[in-house]
Design a protein around this motif. Sequence first.
Motif, short mmCIF file in Angstrom:
data_model
loop_
_atom_site.label_atom_id
_atom_site.label_comp_id
_atom_site.label_asym_id
_atom_site.label_seq_id
_atom_site.Cartn_x
_atom_site.Cartn_y
_atom_site.Cartn_z
N GLU A 103 0.70 -1.06 0.11
CA GLU A 103 -0.01 -0.17 -0.13
C GLU A 103 0.95 1.29 -0.12
N ASP A 104 2.11 1.16 0.13
CA ASP A 104 3.07 2.29 0.03
C ASP A 104 3.41 2.76 -1.49
N SER A 105 2.96 1.57 -2.26
CA SER A 105 3.01 2.08 -3.73
C SER A 105 2.49 3.18 -4.21
N ALA A 106 3.39 4.19 -5.06
CA ALA A 106 2.87 5.64 -5.22
C ALA A 106 3.92 6.02 -6.04
N VAL A 107 3.49 7.35 -6.78
CA VAL A 107 4.64 8.26 -7.25
C VAL A 107 4.67 9.18 -5.82
N TYR A 108 6.13 9.15 -5.47
CA TYR A 108 6.57 10.11 -4.32
C TYR A 108 6.87 11.65 -4.90
N TYR A 109 6.69 12.67 -4.42
CA TYR A 109 6.86 13.81 -4.65
C TYR A 109 7.31 14.57 -3.65
N CYS A 110 8.51 15.34 -3.82
CA CYS A 110 9.11 16.27 -2.49
C CYS A 110 8.51 17.72 -3.08
N ALA A 111 8.24 18.59 -2.12
CA ALA A 111 7.51 19.85 -2.10
C ALA A 111 8.11 20.77 -1.17
N ALA A 112 8.11 22.04 -1.76
CA ALA A 112 8.73 23.09 -0.80
C ALA A 112 7.89 24.24 -0.51
N ARG A 113 7.80 24.79 0.49
CA ARG A 113 7.31 26.26 0.81
C ARG A 113 7.90 26.94 1.55
N GLY A 114 7.54 28.41 1.81
CA GLY A 114 8.28 29.36 2.49
C GLY A 114 8.18 28.83 4.05
N ARG A 115 8.93 29.55 4.80
CA ARG A 115 9.04 29.31 6.18
C ARG A 115 7.75 29.70 6.99
N TYR A 116 6.78 29.05 6.85
CA TYR A 116 5.59 29.37 7.54
C TYR A 116 5.11 28.40 8.70
N LYS A 163 -1.08 19.30 0.99
CA LYS A 163 -0.53 19.69 -0.46
C LYS A 163 -0.66 21.06 -0.77
N ASP A 164 -1.88 21.70 -0.58
CA ASP A 164 -2.12 23.00 -1.12
C ASP A 164 -1.28 23.89 -0.37
N GLU A 165 -0.88 23.69 0.78
CA GLU A 165 0.22 24.82 1.59
C GLU A 165 1.48 24.65 0.80
N TYR A 166 1.80 23.92 -0.15
CA TYR A 166 3.38 23.89 -0.81
C TYR A 166 3.09 24.44 -2.27
N GLU A 167 4.29 25.20 -2.51
CA GLU A 167 4.24 25.79 -3.75
C GLU A 167 4.92 25.39 -4.69
N TYR A 168 6.16 24.70 -4.62
CA TYR A 168 7.10 24.18 -5.44
C TYR A 168 7.06 22.77 -5.37
N TRP A 169 7.18 21.96 -6.51
CA TRP A 169 7.10 20.51 -6.65
C TRP A 169 7.98 19.92 -7.59
N GLY A 170 8.35 18.69 -7.21
CA GLY A 170 9.37 17.90 -8.19
C GLY A 170 8.39 17.20 -9.24
N GLN A 171 9.10 16.48 -10.00
CA GLN A 171 8.35 15.70 -10.88
C GLN A 171 7.98 14.17 -10.57
N GLY A 172 8.23 13.98 -9.40
CA GLY A 172 8.13 12.48 -8.68
C GLY A 172 9.02 11.29 -8.97
N THR A 173 8.87 10.53 -8.34
CA THR A 173 9.60 9.22 -8.55
C THR A 173 8.87 8.15 -8.01
N GLN A 174 8.73 7.11 -8.72
CA GLN A 174 7.94 5.82 -8.67
C GLN A 174 8.53 4.79 -7.70
N VAL A 175 7.39 4.39 -6.68
CA VAL A 175 7.96 3.61 -5.72
C VAL A 175 6.72 2.05 -5.71
N THR A 176 7.39 1.21 -6.11
CA THR A 176 6.35 0.06 -6.32
C THR A 176 6.86 -1.16 -5.23
N VAL A 177 6.33 -1.47 -4.42
CA VAL A 177 6.32 -2.63 -3.52
C VAL A 177 5.49 -3.91 -3.76
N SER A 178 6.19 -5.15 -3.97
CA SER A 178 5.60 -6.07 -4.37
C SER A 178 5.19 -6.99 -3.20
#
Length: 124
Positions: free
Chosen positions: A89-102, A108-123
């Motif tokens: 159930e951890d299988s997903a595309v994982y994204y990192c995100a950044a926002r100012g020091r708030y 997710k709506d609190e974050y301004e900047y996003w990476g393109q994601g990396t796939q994690v698949t757990v069999s």
Amino acid sequence: QVQLVESGGGLVQAGGSLRLSCAASGGTFNHYDMGWFRQAPGKERESVATILWSGARTYYVDSVKGRFTISRDNAKSTLYLQMNNLKPEDSAVYYCAARGRYGLGREKDEYEYWGQGTQVTVSS
């Protein structure tokens, strides 16, 4: 404006481990609170873990507590997610995100900047 690039995803058996990295550029890394999010097919993007700019405080969604660890190295402008005892159930595309020091943002709506994601698949 910060740019984010994730790496470290892949295919792993249940019970295994992966370490995700997120390299930041184009900004001063310690000016940003950071987070890891994930999105499985047909599901909403959800928060996994977040961390203050200083690393002093962290947040984890209940489903990963005790298994995942978020950390950052401000000298290397890099965010990490150590994932142990992975489950299918951890299988997903994982994204990192950044926002100012708030503060320790959890949504997710609190974050301004996003990476393109990396796939994690757990069999199973």
